[in-house]
Design a protein around this motif. Sequence first.
Motif, PDB file in Angstrom:
ATOM      1  N   SER A  61      14.572  25.011  -6.759  1.00 50.41           N
ATOM      2  CA  SER A  61      14.558  23.917  -6.383  1.00 50.41           C
ATOM      3  C   SER A  61      12.777  24.061  -6.192  1.00 50.41           C
ATOM      4  CB  SER A  61      14.594  23.548  -5.156  1.00 50.41           C
ATOM      5  OG  SER A  61      13.845  24.601  -3.651  1.00 50.41           O
ATOM      6  N   LEU A  62      12.467  25.697  -6.453  1.00 51.21           N
ATOM      7  CA  LEU A  62      11.189  26.040  -6.473  1.00 51.21           C
ATOM      8  C   LEU A  62      10.405  26.348  -7.834  1.00 51.21           C
ATOM      9  CD1 LEU A  62      10.415  28.505  -2.916  1.00 51.21           C
ATOM     10  CD2 LEU A  62      10.578  26.003  -3.688  1.00 51.21           C
ATOM     11  N   LEU A  63      11.481  26.139  -8.438  1.00 48.98           N
ATOM     12  CA  LEU A  63      10.701  26.533  -9.651  1.00 48.98           C
ATOM     13  C   LEU A  63       9.677  25.801 -10.622  1.00 48.98           C
ATOM     14  CD1 LEU A  63      13.513  28.197 -11.630  1.00 48.98           C
ATOM     15  CD2 LEU A  63      11.656  29.795 -10.780  1.00 48.98           C
ATOM     16  N   ASN A  64       8.650  26.200 -11.210  1.00 54.34           N
ATOM     17  CA  ASN A  64       7.864  24.635 -12.332  1.00 54.34           C
ATOM     18  C   ASN A  64       8.627  24.677 -12.933  1.00 54.34           C
ATOM     19  OD1 ASN A  64       8.226  27.020 -14.312  1.00 54.34           O
ATOM     20  ND2 ASN A  64       6.028  27.658 -13.594  1.00 54.34           N
ATOM     21  N   PRO A  65       8.463  23.250 -13.842  1.00 56.40           N
ATOM     22  CA  PRO A  65       9.087  22.323 -14.608  1.00 56.40           C
ATOM     23  C   PRO A  65       9.682  23.337 -15.820  1.00 56.40           C
ATOM     24  CG  PRO A  65       7.174  21.333 -13.897  1.00 56.40           C
ATOM     25  CD  PRO A  65       7.047  22.688 -12.969  1.00 56.40           C
ATOM     26  N   ASP A  66       8.393  23.897 -16.069  1.00 56.27           N
ATOM     27  CA  ASP A  66       9.251  25.005 -17.537  1.00 56.27           C
ATOM     28  C   ASP A  66      10.126  25.762 -17.772  1.00 56.27           C
ATOM     29  OD1 ASP A  66       5.903  24.891 -19.323  1.00 56.27           O
ATOM     30  OD2 ASP A  66       4.898  24.393 -17.413  1.00 56.27           O
ATOM     31  N   LYS A  67       9.649  26.928 -15.863  1.00 53.66           N
ATOM     32  CA  LYS A  67      11.186  27.580 -15.659  1.00 53.66           C
ATOM     33  C   LYS A  67      12.121  26.841 -15.855  1.00 53.66           C
ATOM     34  CE  LYS A  67       8.155  31.282 -14.624  1.00 53.66           C
ATOM     35  NZ  LYS A  67       7.597  32.405 -13.225  1.00 53.66           N
ATOM     36  N   SER A  68      12.537  25.596 -15.139  1.00 48.43           N
ATOM     37  CA  SER A  68      13.398  25.124 -15.064  1.00 48.43           C
ATOM     38  C   SER A  68      14.381  23.933 -15.272  1.00 48.43           C
ATOM     39  CB  SER A  68      12.586  23.937 -13.481  1.00 48.43           C
ATOM     40  OG  SER A  68      13.039  23.541 -14.507  1.00 48.43           O
ATOM     41  N   LEU A  69      13.073  24.162 -16.845  1.00 49.60           N
ATOM     42  CA  LEU A  69      14.079  23.478 -17.612  1.00 49.60           C
ATOM     43  C   LEU A  69      15.084  24.562 -18.885  1.00 49.60           C
ATOM     44  CD1 LEU A  69      14.515  21.026 -19.756  1.00 49.60           C
ATOM     45  CD2 LEU A  69      11.539  21.652 -20.619  1.00 49.60           C
ATOM     46  N   VAL A  70      13.919  25.038 -18.703  1.00 43.95           N
ATOM     47  CA  VAL A  70      14.549  26.384 -20.107  1.00 43.95           C
ATOM     48  C   VAL A  70      15.985  27.129 -19.180  1.00 43.95           C
ATOM     49  CG1 VAL A  70      14.071  29.257 -20.240  1.00 43.95           C
ATOM     50  CG2 VAL A  70      12.078  27.213 -20.630  1.00 43.95           C
ATOM     51  N   LYS A  71      16.079  27.417 -18.130  1.00 43.41           N
ATOM     52  CA  LYS A  71      17.103  27.793 -16.783  1.00 43.41           C
ATOM     53  C   LYS A  71      17.966  26.630 -17.171  1.00 43.41           C
ATOM     54  CE  LYS A  71      19.388  31.101 -14.855  1.00 43.41           C
ATOM     55  NZ  LYS A  71      19.512  32.739 -15.367  1.00 43.41           N
ATOM     56  N   ASP A 113      -1.228  34.298 -30.489  1.00 46.01           N
ATOM     57  CA  ASP A 113      -1.439  34.858 -29.377  1.00 46.01           C
ATOM     58  C   ASP A 113      -3.449  34.247 -29.312  1.00 46.01           C
ATOM     59  OD1 ASP A 113       0.342  35.175 -27.434  1.00 46.01           O
ATOM     60  OD2 ASP A 113      -0.234  37.382 -28.065  1.00 46.01           O
ATOM     61  N   ASP A 114      -3.689  34.337 -30.884  1.00 49.63           N
ATOM     62  CA  ASP A 114      -4.926  34.478 -31.471  1.00 49.63           C
ATOM     63  C   ASP A 114      -5.809  33.045 -31.820  1.00 49.63           C
ATOM     64  OD1 ASP A 114      -3.185  35.022 -33.900  1.00 49.63           O
ATOM     65  OD2 ASP A 114      -4.988  36.630 -34.430  1.00 49.63           O
ATOM     66  N   CYS A 115      -4.580  31.958 -31.735  1.00 47.84           N
ATOM     67  CA  CYS A 115      -4.533  30.481 -32.588  1.00 47.84           C
ATOM     68  C   CYS A 115      -4.964  29.392 -31.649  1.00 47.84           C
ATOM     69  CB  CYS A 115      -3.075  29.811 -32.768  1.00 47.84           C
ATOM     70  SG  CYS A 115      -3.085  28.273 -34.034  1.00 47.84           S
ATOM     71  N   PRO A 116      -5.938  29.014 -32.386  1.00 46.29           N
ATOM     72  CA  PRO A 116      -7.261  28.145 -31.595  1.00 46.29           C
ATOM     73  C   PRO A 116      -6.357  26.398 -30.819  1.00 46.29           C
ATOM     74  CG  PRO A 116      -7.364  27.744 -34.002  1.00 46.29           C
ATOM     75  CD  PRO A 116      -6.718  28.505 -33.749  1.00 46.29           C
ATOM     76  N   VAL A 117      -5.219  26.726 -31.774  1.00 46.54           N
ATOM     77  CA  VAL A 117      -3.995  25.113 -31.546  1.00 46.54           C
ATOM     78  C   VAL A 117      -3.017  25.852 -30.063  1.00 46.54           C
ATOM     79  CG1 VAL A 117      -3.491  23.597 -31.824  1.00 46.54           C
ATOM     80  CG2 VAL A 117      -5.109  23.897 -33.143  1.00 46.54           C
ATOM     81  N   LYS A 118      -3.202  25.519 -29.254  1.00 44.35           N
ATOM     82  CA  LYS A 118      -2.110  26.755 -28.714  1.00 44.35           C
ATOM     83  C   LYS A 118      -1.176  25.445 -27.410  1.00 44.35           C
ATOM     84  CE  LYS A 118      -5.049  30.243 -27.338  1.00 44.35           C
ATOM     85  NZ  LYS A 118      -3.657  31.563 -27.921  1.00 44.35           N
ATOM     86  N   PRO A 119      -0.038  25.416 -27.468  1.00 41.53           N
ATOM     87  CA  PRO A 119       0.857  24.628 -27.169  1.00 41.53           C
ATOM     88  C   PRO A 119       0.855  24.059 -25.594  1.00 41.53           C
ATOM     89  CG  PRO A 119       2.406  26.104 -28.241  1.00 41.53           C
ATOM     90  CD  PRO A 119       0.887  26.746 -28.193  1.00 41.53           C
ATOM     91  N   LEU A 120       0.737  23.279 -25.161  1.00 40.60           N
ATOM     92  CA  LEU A 120       0.398  23.396 -23.902  1.00 40.60           C
ATOM     93  C   LEU A 120       1.984  23.368 -22.931  1.00 40.60           C
ATOM     94  CD1 LEU A 120      -0.291  19.624 -23.900  1.00 40.60           C
ATOM     95  CD2 LEU A 120      -1.547  20.750 -23.067  1.00 40.60           C
ATOM     96  N   THR A 121       1.919  23.664 -21.815  1.00 41.68           N
ATOM     97  CA  THR A 121       2.880  24.164 -21.122  1.00 41.68           C
ATOM     98  C   THR A 121       3.562  22.415 -20.540  1.00 41.68           C
ATOM     99  OG1 THR A 121       2.235  23.864 -18.590  1.00 41.68           O
ATOM    100  CG2 THR A 121       2.116  25.963 -19.915  1.00 41.68           C
ATOM    101  N   VAL A 122       4.865  22.519 -19.682  1.00 41.90           N
ATOM    102  CA  VAL A 122       5.550  21.124 -20.207  1.00 41.90           C
ATOM    103  C   VAL A 122       4.822  21.103 -18.110  1.00 41.90           C
ATOM    104  CG1 VAL A 122       7.542  20.454 -19.118  1.00 41.90           C
ATOM    105  CG2 VAL A 122       8.001  22.079 -20.833  1.00 41.90           C
ATOM    106  N   GLU A 123       4.427  22.187 -17.841  1.00 36.40           N
ATOM    107  CA  GLU A 123       3.417  21.753 -16.054  1.00 36.40           C
ATOM    108  C   GLU A 123       2.556  21.031 -16.301  1.00 36.40           C
ATOM    109  OE1 GLU A 123       3.428  23.943 -11.659  1.00 36.40           O
ATOM    110  OE2 GLU A 123       2.991  25.013 -13.116  1.00 36.40           O
ATOM    111  N   ALA A 124       1.523  21.585 -17.454  1.00 42.84           N
ATOM    112  CA  ALA A 124       0.976  20.914 -18.031  1.00 42.84           C
ATOM    113  C   ALA A 124       0.127  19.773 -17.760  1.00 42.84           C
ATOM    114  CB  ALA A 124      -0.518  22.288 -19.107  1.00 42.84           C
ATOM    115  N   PHE A 125       1.369  19.688 -19.715  1.00 41.43           N
ATOM    116  CA  PHE A 125       1.747  18.765 -19.283  1.00 41.43           C
ATOM    117  C   PHE A 125       1.836  17.087 -18.561  1.00 41.43           C
ATOM    118  CE2 PHE A 125       4.795  15.221 -21.181  1.00 41.43           C
ATOM    119  CZ  PHE A 125       4.067  14.098 -22.142  1.00 41.43           C
ATOM    120  N   ILE A 126       2.761  17.397 -17.765  1.00 45.07           N
ATOM    121  CA  ILE A 126       3.267  16.574 -16.238  1.00 45.07           C
ATOM    122  C   ILE A 126       1.852  16.490 -15.926  1.00 45.07           C
ATOM    123  CG2 ILE A 126       4.317  16.483 -13.662  1.00 45.07           C
ATOM    124  CD1 ILE A 126       6.898  18.051 -15.677  1.00 45.07           C
TER     125      ILE A 126
END
Length: 391
Positions: free
Chosen positions: A200-210, A370-383
Motif C-alpha cells: 500500500s506504500l508503493l508509489n504508482p510506478d512500482k505498484s503498477l509493475v508489480k 539515457d541521453d535522449c532529449p525526450v524522456k518518458p514521464l513516470t506514472v507518478e509524474a503523470f498523475i
Amino acid sequence: MSSPYCERAIEDALAQGNALLKFISRNNVGLTGSHECGFYLPKIIHGLFTPHPPEKGFNSKHDVHVTWQDGRITESVVTWYGKGTRSEYRLTRFGKDFPYLNEGVVGDLLVLISTSPNEALAYVLDLDEDIEDIQTTLGVEAIGEWGVFKDGAPQQEENEDACVERRIRLFAAELDHFPDNVVFSGMTREILAGCLKRFSLLNPDKSLVKAYSVEYEIFQAVERQVCGNDIAGKLFRNIDDFLKVASSIMNRRKSRAGRSLENHVETLLQAANIPHKMRPNLGPDGTPDIIIPSVEAYLDLAYPVNRIFVVGLKTTCKDRWRQVTQEGPRIERKHLLTLQQGITEKQLAQMDAAKVSLVVPEPLHKYYPDDCPVKPLTVEAFIEEVRQKTT
C-alpha cells in the motif's frame, strides 16, 4: 542448568506441540513513542492464538485467557490490525501492575503456548542459559524478534514471494473456468495487499509493475488448471481442431494483457481521486482508452482543453502508438501509458513530434536511452500533472 520456569516452558511446549518465541522489544513496552504498547505477533500465529486470518482491510479481536509463569491470569486480546497501512497482530490488555511490559524486560524472551482456542500459557525468560536451552530443545531460533514451534516442529513464517505463490495456487485450484478480467485484477490486489507488507506504500510506478506481473502469474496458474488437463488428454480430430483450441488460448491471453493494464491503471486513478472515464464513446471523435475528467468535459467546447487528457493504454507501443493520435482530436497532445521495455531515441522523437507524451513506470525507464532529449514521464509524474491541471 535451566531454571524451573524454563523447564516448565519446555515441558508445556512439547506437550502442546506449539510455542511462539519472541524477544521483547522497546516498541513492545512503549519506549519508542509509537503508542503501540503490547506484544507484536507474526502472521503465522493464525490458527494458534486467533481464528481470525490476517486479511487486509479488516480489524479483528480474539479474547485469550493467558496464565503467566507466576500464576497470574490476564484476560488479554489478540488484535489483528489490517486497515490503512497496518498489517500486524498484537497481544494486549494485561491489567494493572503487569510486570512483563516495562523497560526492565526488553531483550527477555517471551514464550507463548496455545492450550486451546481461547487459552494460552506464557513465560518470560531472562537468563541467557534459559534462552539458549529452550531454543536448542525446540530447534527454534528467535532470529530477529521471533521463532515458531508448531505441530511439534520448528516453523518459519513464509516470505512475501512464498505467500504470493501459495495464494495463487489456492485461487487457481478452486476454478474450473476462466473468471472475468476484473476478477483477476481484484484477486491480484487482494493477494498483494495480504502478502506484501508495504504494498500500500508503493508509489504508482512500482505498484503498477508489480500488480501487472503478479496478475500474469495468476492467469498462468488458472490457465494450467482450466486448460491443462483438457489439452494433455484431448485427442484432436484433425489439425483444424487443434488450431481452433490453440487460437482460443492465444486470443484469451492477448485480451487479458490489455484489460489487466486497464484495470490496474484505473485503480491508480481512483486512488488518486482523479475523475475519469474508461473506454469512453466520443462519437465521431473515437473511443480512447481513458478520458480525463469526463466525456461531458470533452464535449463541452467551453471547457478548457488544457484540463482535459486523452490517454491511450498499450502494453507495447513500438508500432501501435500512432493509434493514439487518432482519438479525441480536440486535444492536441495525447498521453500514452505503456509497459514497453524500451524503444529507440528515433521513435521517442517521432512520438514527441506527433505530440504524444509517453508514460512509462519508473522501473522500466532503465530500458530507455539515457541521453535522449525526450524522456518518458513516470506514472507518478503523470498523475501529479493531471492532479495539478484538473483540480
